[in-house]
Scaffold this motif. Structure first.
Motif, PDB file in Angstrom:
ATOM      1  N   THR A   1      -1.368 -13.207  11.226  1.00 48.78           N
ATOM      2  CA  THR A   1      -2.042 -12.334  12.194  1.00 48.78           C
ATOM      3  C   THR A   1      -1.368 -10.973  12.256  1.00 48.78           C
ATOM      4  N   GLU A   2      -0.035 -10.968  12.272  1.00 49.13           N
ATOM      5  CA  GLU A   2       0.708  -9.704  12.321  1.00 49.13           C
ATOM      6  C   GLU A   2       0.516  -8.901  11.036  1.00 49.13           C
ATOM      7  N   LYS A   3       0.585  -9.590   9.890  1.00 46.70           N
ATOM      8  CA  LYS A   3       0.410  -8.902   8.607  1.00 46.70           C
ATOM      9  C   LYS A   3      -1.003  -8.327   8.475  1.00 46.70           C
ATOM     10  N   PHE A   4      -1.997  -9.121   8.894  1.00 48.72           N
ATOM     11  CA  PHE A   4      -3.386  -8.688   8.748  1.00 48.72           C
ATOM     12  C   PHE A   4      -3.705  -7.526   9.686  1.00 48.72           C
ATOM     13  N   ALA A   5      -3.101  -7.525  10.871  1.00 45.79           N
ATOM     14  CA  ALA A   5      -3.307  -6.417  11.806  1.00 45.79           C
ATOM     15  C   ALA A   5      -2.794  -5.110  11.207  1.00 45.79           C
ATOM     16  N   GLU A   6      -1.607  -5.172  10.599  1.00 51.16           N
ATOM     17  CA  GLU A   6      -1.025  -3.975   9.980  1.00 51.16           C
ATOM     18  C   GLU A   6      -1.861  -3.520   8.781  1.00 51.16           C
ATOM     19  N   ALA A   7      -2.311  -4.486   7.967  1.00 47.37           N
ATOM     20  CA  ALA A   7      -3.088  -4.154   6.768  1.00 47.37           C
ATOM     21  C   ALA A   7      -4.441  -3.563   7.127  1.00 47.37           C
ATOM     22  N   THR A   8      -5.136  -4.132   8.110  1.00 49.81           N
ATOM     23  CA  THR A   8      -6.454  -3.611   8.491  1.00 49.81           C
ATOM     24  C   THR A   8      -6.339  -2.255   9.181  1.00 49.81           C
ATOM     25  N   LYS A   9      -5.226  -2.021   9.893  1.00 48.74           N
ATOM     26  CA  LYS A   9      -5.016  -0.717  10.521  1.00 48.74           C
ATOM     27  C   LYS A   9      -4.955   0.382   9.462  1.00 48.74           C
ATOM     28  N   LYS A  10      -4.212   0.122   8.390  1.00 53.85           N
ATOM     29  CA  LYS A  10      -4.080   1.102   7.308  1.00 53.85           C
ATOM     30  C   LYS A  10      -5.393   1.246   6.547  1.00 53.85           C
ATOM     31  N   ALA A  11      -6.043   0.114   6.212  1.00 57.95           N
ATOM     32  CA  ALA A  11      -7.275   0.161   5.431  1.00 57.95           C
ATOM     33  C   ALA A  11      -8.409   0.822   6.210  1.00 57.95           C
ATOM     34  N   TYR A  12      -8.496   0.566   7.529  1.00 58.26           N
ATOM     35  CA  TYR A  12      -9.563   1.152   8.349  1.00 58.26           C
ATOM     36  C   TYR A  12      -9.405   2.656   8.454  1.00 58.26           C
ATOM     37  N   ALA A  13      -8.154   3.096   8.603  1.00 63.52           N
ATOM     38  CA  ALA A  13      -7.903   4.532   8.702  1.00 63.52           C
ATOM     39  C   ALA A  13      -8.292   5.259   7.412  1.00 63.52           C
ATOM     40  N   ALA A  14      -8.110   4.581   6.276  1.00 61.21           N
ATOM     41  CA  ALA A  14      -8.416   5.205   4.978  1.00 61.21           C
ATOM     42  C   ALA A  14      -9.823   4.874   4.485  1.00 61.21           C
ATOM     43  N   GLY A  15     -10.557   4.044   5.211  1.00 58.90           N
ATOM     44  CA  GLY A  15     -11.895   3.651   4.782  1.00 58.90           C
ATOM     45  C   GLY A  15     -11.872   2.800   3.521  1.00 58.90           C
ATOM     46  N   GLU A  16     -10.887   1.930   3.429  1.00 63.67           N
ATOM     47  CA  GLU A  16     -10.708   1.134   2.215  1.00 63.67           C
ATOM     48  C   GLU A  16     -11.067  -0.343   2.454  1.00 63.67           C
ATOM     49  N   SER A  17     -10.950  -1.116   1.382  1.00 65.16           N
ATOM     50  CA  SER A  17     -11.218  -2.548   1.432  1.00 65.16           C
ATOM     51  C   SER A  17      -9.919  -3.316   1.215  1.00 65.16           C
ATOM     52  N   ILE A  18      -9.977  -4.613   1.458  1.00 64.48           N
ATOM     53  CA  ILE A  18      -8.886  -5.523   1.130  1.00 64.48           C
ATOM     54  C   ILE A  18      -9.469  -6.601   0.229  1.00 64.48           C
ATOM     55  N   GLY A  19      -9.094  -6.585  -1.047  1.00 65.19           N
ATOM     56  CA  GLY A  19      -9.660  -7.523  -2.010  1.00 65.19           C
ATOM     57  C   GLY A  19      -8.996  -8.895  -1.927  1.00 65.19           C
ATOM     58  N   ILE A  20      -9.794  -9.928  -2.101  1.00 68.35           N
ATOM     59  CA  ILE A  20      -9.289 -11.304  -2.106  1.00 68.35           C
ATOM     60  C   ILE A  20      -9.298 -11.789  -3.548  1.00 68.35           C
ATOM     61  N   TYR A  21      -8.116 -11.987  -4.114  1.00 68.74           N
ATOM     62  CA  TYR A  21      -7.931 -12.266  -5.539  1.00 68.74           C
ATOM     63  C   TYR A  21      -7.468 -13.710  -5.712  1.00 68.74           C
ATOM     64  N   TYR A  22      -8.188 -14.448  -6.559  1.00 69.02           N
ATOM     65  CA  TYR A  22      -7.886 -15.877  -6.703  1.00 69.02           C
ATOM     66  C   TYR A  22      -8.038 -16.332  -8.149  1.00 69.02           C
ATOM     67  N   ASP A  23      -7.002 -16.983  -8.659  1.00 68.62           N
ATOM     68  CA  ASP A  23      -7.056 -17.622  -9.968  1.00 68.62           C
ATOM     69  C   ASP A  23      -7.553 -16.671 -11.062  1.00 68.62           C
ATOM     70  N   GLY A  24      -7.013 -15.438 -11.055  1.00 76.64           N
ATOM     71  CA  GLY A  24      -7.312 -14.503 -12.140  1.00 76.64           C
ATOM     72  C   GLY A  24      -8.515 -13.617 -11.930  1.00 76.64           C
ATOM     73  N   ALA A  25      -9.181 -13.675 -10.756  1.00 79.56           N
ATOM     74  CA  ALA A  25     -10.364 -12.845 -10.531  1.00 79.56           C
ATOM     75  C   ALA A  25     -10.550 -12.608  -9.036  1.00 79.56           C
ATOM     76  N   PHE A  26     -11.272 -11.520  -8.712  1.00 81.38           N
ATOM     77  CA  PHE A  26     -11.611 -11.267  -7.314  1.00 81.38           C
ATOM     78  C   PHE A  26     -12.761 -12.180  -6.896  1.00 81.38           C
ATOM     79  N   VAL A  27     -12.632 -12.765  -5.730  1.00 82.57           N
ATOM     80  CA  VAL A  27     -13.715 -13.606  -5.210  1.00 82.57           C
ATOM     81  C   VAL A  27     -14.483 -12.891  -4.110  1.00 82.57           C
ATOM     82  N   SER A  28     -13.880 -11.853  -3.527  1.00 85.72           N
ATOM     83  CA  SER A  28     -14.560 -11.046  -2.519  1.00 85.72           C
ATOM     84  C   SER A  28     -13.763  -9.774  -2.302  1.00 85.72           C
ATOM     85  N   VAL A  29     -14.490  -8.659  -2.084  1.00 85.00           N
ATOM     86  CA  VAL A  29     -13.828  -7.383  -1.804  1.00 85.00           C
ATOM     87  C   VAL A  29     -14.501  -6.771  -0.573  1.00 85.00           C
ATOM     88  N   PRO A  30     -14.236  -7.290   0.607  1.00 81.76           N
ATOM     89  CA  PRO A  30     -14.899  -6.803   1.819  1.00 81.76           C
ATOM     90  C   PRO A  30     -14.277  -5.507   2.335  1.00 81.76           C
TER      91      PRO A  30
END
Length: 759
Positions: free
Chosen positions: A194-223
């Motif tokens: 929860t603490e890590k995700f709060a910090e990560a979303t704060k930075k990504a939201y300010a920059a208008g970016e995404s956080i990619g979910i990478y699994y077993d050699g490929a992205f499964v979602s890039v929301p």
């Protein structure tokens, strides 16, 4: 109740009894809803799916293997609380899930275990960590990683891993703008996540970016990040279908493992026990139920007959509710239900003992029935609510078999209260309404019994209990010094060897139990061999205690000589315990928390900490006695051990509450009486209840022990000891503990209370 209403009530009772019996045996409608045959069964009764994973890469550490096994155990509990996960060899993990016949379906739903990463779109210097490779849409497959995982870890671009995800589920919700249903994946994170995700979303939201979910050699979602998320709850939208959302949720759930795994093999395995085990257990239940029915009729006459009818309804409701609530039933579960039948009589015994007291006191039948139900209410409610609290805590904090046991325990308690306080009451008042009003049908008038001086022998009783526990401790220490282990731990607790044998023909489970298992017991010295057939093949898996080289050679030689099995058709692997250290820790934590909650409830209800303290001490005493018996008799300590101890906890606290309820009543009624006389009178007045309840419960378990298979006997024998000793402690220990705590620990307060009572 008028005579007409009484007749209608009896007709309705018979109709309900027949309807529930039909539902439990045949079922309703084309799907046969409610039928016993539709109950989800465990691996021991029905079989299921066995999946073995191989760890990718280098040899894993024991810590990583243990962590992965525990997390997989939590994942597979979505299929059944009786599913098990254990280590095979150095780098394999096996999963066994009961009640499933399609291995491919499970593999697809469970997902391919691997490592999951949440990756920031840019690093600290603004460089792109991943980028588009096509313009077909904003899906995971349209993105590629620009750096290696090692580089991303080094510059801090991996903001979370799968270990930070607490859960991921697919849901369908209504969009507030379009008013249309859409499929989403809801995520919840651990405290650190929860603490890590709060910090990560704060930075990504300010920059208008995404956080990619990478699994077993490929992205499964890039929301895209649409807001700062600080509460540990997030949703991924944009799925085209609910199936797509389910697949993504499954991938995220399985990605929180420390190790990357690949499927090695999957099999559909047959039941571990033969049909005989089920049939004999059901026969034992029927015989025990019949004995209890007859006993209640003889002792309590018409009220006993009414309670017998209610008991039949209780049994039918249990079968139907197991089906309705999708509870997995194992052989120990059947034993637990049969034990529950004996315990369900307890409420009726309390009620009718009170009714008999009222008749003996000179009240007419109608007044005796009214007063009997009223006076029995507090003991029944307090005893059962205390046990329900334990069941809730065990379900909440436990895992695996503990959680499954808690479900069955809670179900049995609720239904027993309902049948005793509603069904039995309805039937007995209906009998009275139709004209059966003569006192002789409701119980004989008995002269008042002089109180037995139990407290005078309290030192003897305490000495017996302490001696029994010390003997058990001595046996444990001696066996441990001989290298046998303090107790006879089965492979569920200490692991063992799984030997797969490919025969030249297919054997039935009954043939294996009769012709093969005794020979294996002779060469291995293990009297608790577990058997599992691989469906549609000639393979059989034999699980035993850990076999050294000489025992493996003896096993192989026996198979070659007796059954013509080539040595190449025999493979052996050491397996870990199916009850992991984390699961054991969960069980201990759950029991401790349940004990504390029970203590608080008793304290609240009785307004006296000494009642709560002595109840908990008596409970611990009963558990220690049963554990001592395990150590002395060398009864196998496996999954049924946990169920047995938890059963004793529920049974013991219920018996204690009955006596304390009577002490509480006597303290209010006889304010000038000495405490010792109050305690002795209370124990004496509840003595009949203690004997009768112990008898009915003991009979159910004893019949199960006589007719059951070996695994059931190992569950029934300690239970018989626990039930018998529970009766002893209720009568001889519980009241004495409260008396000593009241008179010794609180002398000044007691003196004040005594002076007030004598004024």
């Amino acid at each position: 109740m008028s005579k007409k209403k009484g007749i209608v009530s009896l007709i309705l009772t018979v109709a309900v009894l027949v309807f529930l019996a039909y539902t439990a045996v045949i079922g309703i409608g084309p799907t046969q809803t409610g039928a016993a045959k539709n109950i989800k069964l465990g691996l021991d009764l029905e079989g299921g799916v066995s999946i073995t994973y191989q760890v990718k890469g280098d040899k894993p550490s024991s810590e990583d293997m243990s962590d992965t096994i525990y997390k997989l155990q939590k994942r597979v509990e979505q299929y059944s609380t009786e599913a098990s996960v254990y280590q095979e060899g150095d780098d394999r993990i096996s999963i066994e899930i009961p009640g499933v016949q399609n291995a491919d379906e499970v593999l697809n739903e469970l997902g391919q275990p691997g490592t999951l990463y949440f990756i920031a779109q840019t690093d600290s210097e603004g460089n792109q960590n991943y980028s588009y490779v096509s313009s077909t849409g904003d899906t995971g497959t349209d993105w590629q990683l620009n750096k290696s995982i090692e580089e991303l870890e080094a510059d801090g671009s991996i903001v979370l891993t799968g270990n930070d995800v607490k859960n991921a589920t697919a849901e369908s919700r209504t969009d507030q703008d379009t008013k249309k249903n859409q499929s989403v994946v809801s995520l919840s994170f651990t405290k650190d996540g929860t603490e890590k995700f709060a910090e990560a979303t704060k930075k990504a939201y300010a920059a208008g970016e995404s956080i990619g979910i990478y699994y077993d050699g490929a992205f499964v979602s890039v929301p895209n990040v649409q807001s700062v998320i600080s509460d540990g709850q997030a949703q991924i939208t944009g799925m085209d279908s609910f199936e797509e959302a389910e697949q993504l949720a499954s991938t995220i759930r399985i990605g929180g493992l420390n190790l990357q795994l690949e499927e090695l093999r999957s099999n559909v395995v047959g039941a571990q026990l033969g049909q005989e085990a089920i049939s004999t257990s059901l026969m034992a239940g029927a015989i025990g139920l019949a004995i209890v029915f007859v006993f209640m009729c003889i002792v309590y006459l018409l009220p006993g007959f009414a309670s017998g009818l209610a008991l039949l309804i209780y049994t039918e409701l249990v079968v139907i509710c197991l089906n309705a609530f999708d509870i997995t039933l194992t052989l120990p579960g059947i034993a637990g239900i049969i034990l529950g039948i004996g315990m369900a009589v307890d409420a009726n015994v309390i009620i009718f003992a009170r009714v008999r007291e009222e008749i003996s006191a000179g009240h007419n039948v109608k007044a005796a029935l009214k007063n009997g139900f009223h006076k029995a209410m507090s003991a029944i409610v307090d005893g059962n609510v205390t046990t329900i609290i334990a069941a809730i805590v065990l379900w909440w904090r436990g895992s695996g078999t503990v959680k499954g046991f808690a479900q069955t325990l809670a179900l049995g308690i609720i239904l027993s209260m309902f049948t005793a306080l509603v069904i039995t009451r309805l039937i007995i008042y209906a009998f009275y309404a139709v004209g059966i009003k003569d006192q002789k049908f409701y119980g004989k008038v008995r002269p008042e019994r002089s109180p037995i001086n139990f407290l005078a022998k309290k030192k003897v009783f305490f000495a017996i209990s302490i001696a029994a526990m010390l003997i058990g401790l001595g046996f444990g220490i001696f066996n441990h010094s001989q290298g046998k282990g303090a107790m006879n731990y089965s492979l569920e607790f200490k692991g063992g060897t799984a030997t797969t044998v490919t025969f030249d023909k297919e054997y039935s489970l009954d043939e294996i139990d009769k012709d093969i298992v005794p020979l294996i017991e002779d060469v291995t010295g293990d009297k608790n061999v577990q058997v599992q057939k691989v469906q549609n093949s000639d393979q059989v898996i034999f699980k035993t205690q850990t076999l050294d080289l000489s025992k493996r050679e003896a096993f192989n030689s026996m198979m070659q000589e007796k059954f013509g099995v080539a040595e190449t058709d025999i493979t052996s692997e050491n397996i870990s315990s199916t009850v992991s250290s984390e699961m054991r820790s969960d069980a201990v934590t759950a029991v401790i928390m349940a004990t504390i909650c029970m203590l608080l409830y008793i304290w609240f209800r009785f307004k006296n900490i000494r009642f709560a303290g002595s109840a908990v001490l008596a409970l611990i005493h009963d558990v220690l006695i049963v554990i001592s018996f395990y150590a002395i008799a060398r009864v196998s300590v496996g999954n049924t051990f946990i169920a047995c101890i938890l059963t004793i906890v529920g049974y013991s606290i219920n018996a204690t509450i009955v006596i304390f309820d009577r002490i509480r009543e006597e303290l209010k009624r006889n304010k000038k009486e000495e405490l010792s006389e109050t305690v002795n009178r209370s124990i004496t007045e509840t003595l009949t209840r203690s004997i009768y309840t112990t008898f009915t419960t003991f009979v159910m378990v004893a019949v199960l022990y006589i007719l059951g298979v070996s695994s059931i006997r190992e569950f029934a024998l300690p239970l018989m000891v626990g039930v018998a000793w529970g009766a002893y402690s209720s009568v001889c220990i519980t009241g004495a503990l409260w008396y000593l705590m009241t008179t010794r620990i609180g002398k000044q307060q007691t003196a004040k209370q005594t002076r007030k009572r004598k004024k």
